[in-house]
Design an enzyme around this catalytic site. Structure first.
Site: not given
Ligand code: CMP
Length: 203
Positions: A74, A114, A177, A180, A191
């Protein structure tokens, strides 16, 4: 006297069969002395583990399945030049990168990707973030790749991620984070298809 008595007992035994009624041939086989030593023990264990007619190949449910999963490095990670370090963790875990592209995600691509989170309060910010800088989209291949990559990534929230996982090592926050990974084989297929044609994947 003793010889005579023994002879009588042998005669009675031959005439009446064995005391428990089993045919003599079975008794004779069972009373053969056991083969001595480790060879005999190994042979008995082998026969017990693989009775005649059973397969020596593990059942499908216990065999590891070669799968593909979808991965994104990311914007927070590409901004810190962490692509190589993250992929080293992925490869050290036994997963192979069989397709890879560095792209700038469009708003439309991020919204579609998403879509499942559309009703969540963080959806708008998530789309902003995913389009804020380059990402690296990848296909990973390996035994149980979906589950293995999720284990290697760690929990969504880095504060809860296990030691040694990508998110524990590199992620900044629950949103930023770093990576993904698909959460199921069905989603992995969808995906992957959003970003790669079959001919772009070389396993
Ligand atoms: P990902 O595994 O890509 O799946 C959905 C994404 O949404 C997640 O990683 C984070 O980047 C984001 N995400 C999930 N929960 C939250 C949250 N509570 N607040 C902000 N972003 C979130």
């Amino acid at each position: 006297m003793a010889i005579a008595a023994g002879g009588v007992r042998l005669l009675v035994f031959c005439a009446a069969g064995t005391p428990d009624g089993a045919p003599h041939s079975i008794v004779a086989r069972e009373r053969k002395p056991a083969k001595a030593g480790w060879r005999a023990a190994a042979a008995r264990l082998y026969t017990a583990a693989f009775p005649r007619g059973t397969s020596r190949v593990p059942e499908p449910s216990t065999r590891a399945m070669t799968e593909r999963t979808f991965s994104i490095i990311k914007p927070d990670a590409t901004a810190r030049n962490l692509t190589g370090k993250i992929n080293a963790v992925i490869e050290d875990a036994g997963l192979r990168i069989v397709a890879q592209r560095r792209i700038k995600m469009s708003r439309q691509q991020a919204e579609k990707f998403y879509e499942v989170h559309k009703e969540r309060p963080f959806y708008g910010e998530l789309v902003e973030y995913m389009t804020s800088g380059p990402v690296v989209v990848q296909v990973l291949e390996g035994d149980n790749a979906v589950a293995k990559y999720r284990e290697v990534m760690g929990a969504t929230n880095p504060a809860q991620a296990a030691e040694g996982t990508i998110r524990k090592l590199f992620a900044e926050s629950i949103q930023n984070n770093s990576v993904h990974g698909s959460d199921s084989q069905d989603n992995a297929k969808l995906e992957i298809a959003q970003f790669f044609k079959d001919e772009d994947i070389a396993g």
